[in-house]
Design a protein around this motif. Structure first.
Motif, PDB file in Angstrom:
ATOM      1  N   HIS A  70      -8.918  -6.360   5.459  1.00 30.65           N
ATOM      2  CA  HIS A  70      -9.203  -5.346   4.453  1.00 30.65           C
ATOM      3  C   HIS A  70      -7.996  -4.472   4.117  1.00 30.65           C
ATOM      4  CE1 HIS A  70     -13.168  -6.250   6.305  1.00 30.65           C
ATOM      5  NE2 HIS A  70     -13.460  -6.411   5.027  1.00 30.65           N
ATOM      6  N   GLN A  71      -6.884  -4.684   4.797  1.00 34.33           N
ATOM      7  CA  GLN A  71      -5.671  -3.876   4.639  1.00 34.33           C
ATOM      8  C   GLN A  71      -5.966  -2.385   4.797  1.00 34.33           C
ATOM      9  OE1 GLN A  71      -3.836  -5.308   0.881  1.00 34.33           O
ATOM     10  NE2 GLN A  71      -2.142  -5.925   2.223  1.00 34.33           N
ATOM     11  N   LEU A  86      -6.200   3.039   2.779  1.00 33.69           N
ATOM     12  CA  LEU A  86      -6.559   1.824   2.059  1.00 33.69           C
ATOM     13  C   LEU A  86      -5.351   1.122   1.436  1.00 33.69           C
ATOM     14  CD1 LEU A  86      -9.630   3.360   0.196  1.00 33.69           C
ATOM     15  CD2 LEU A  86      -9.571   2.291   2.451  1.00 33.69           C
ATOM     16  N   ARG A  87      -5.430  -0.209   1.409  1.00 28.41           N
ATOM     17  CA  ARG A  87      -4.404  -1.068   0.804  1.00 28.41           C
ATOM     18  C   ARG A  87      -3.020  -0.819   1.398  1.00 28.41           C
ATOM     19  NH1 ARG A  87      -8.028   0.292  -2.810  1.00 28.41           N
ATOM     20  NH2 ARG A  87      -6.963   2.046  -3.723  1.00 28.41           N
ATOM     21  N   PRO A  89       0.063  -2.197   3.460  1.00 24.72           N
ATOM     22  CA  PRO A  89       0.650  -3.463   3.907  1.00 24.72           C
ATOM     23  C   PRO A  89       0.825  -3.481   5.428  1.00 24.72           C
ATOM     24  CG  PRO A  89       1.922  -2.504   2.105  1.00 24.72           C
ATOM     25  CD  PRO A  89       0.926  -1.477   2.541  1.00 24.72           C
ATOM     26  N   PHE A 114      -1.129   6.753   0.360  1.00 25.32           N
ATOM     27  CA  PHE A 114      -2.260   5.831   0.304  1.00 25.32           C
ATOM     28  C   PHE A 114      -3.570   6.612   0.199  1.00 25.32           C
ATOM     29  CE2 PHE A 114       1.076   3.560   2.572  1.00 25.32           C
ATOM     30  CZ  PHE A 114       1.106   2.355   1.888  1.00 25.32           C
TER      31      PHE A 114
END
Length: 119
Positions: A70-71, A86-87, A89, A114
């Motif tokens: 889900h990164q 979230l998101r 890397p 983020f």
């Protein structure tokens, strides 16, 4: 292991190589960890039970974990609050764990960059 050993040492136990904890009052066989970090209690784990919890040495961050699927980068603070960024890397998570100062790294590379959820 870090949690368990830290609590034993905080309670005055000494460790001898190859022999485990020892002192006049050895811990009972049914010793259970109190889930403390820097003498403050916390709830183990993250909202995603598949995420491995990595404990860090920081003044205000207890642990971190990362969901590749889900990164999401999870950071647990000493107030027992978990934020999921979230998101993120995987490279950011790897660099965060390896950083000399987790708080400084998070301030410069995570907190304001983020989106997050508070759990």
């Amino acid at each position: 292991a870090y949690e368990c050993l830290s609590e034993l040492l905080e309670d005055g136990h000494t460790l001898r190589r190859g022999r485990g904890p020892s002192n006049a009052s050895a811990p009972p066989d049914n010793y259970r960890t109190r889930h403390t970090y820097n003498r403050r209690s916390f709830t183990p784990g993250f909202p995603d039970s598949d995420v491995f919890e990595v404990f860090v040495k920081s003044s205000h961050i207890v642990s971190s974990g990362y969901s590749r699927a889900h990164q999401i980068l999870y950071i647990k603070f000493d107030s027992n609050i978990v934020y999921g960024y979230l998101r993120v890397p995987e490279l950011i998570f790897t660099a965060f764990i390896a950083a000399d100062s987790h708080g400084t790294f998070a301030n410069q590379n995570i907190y304001r960059k983020f989106e997050f959820l508070r759990y």
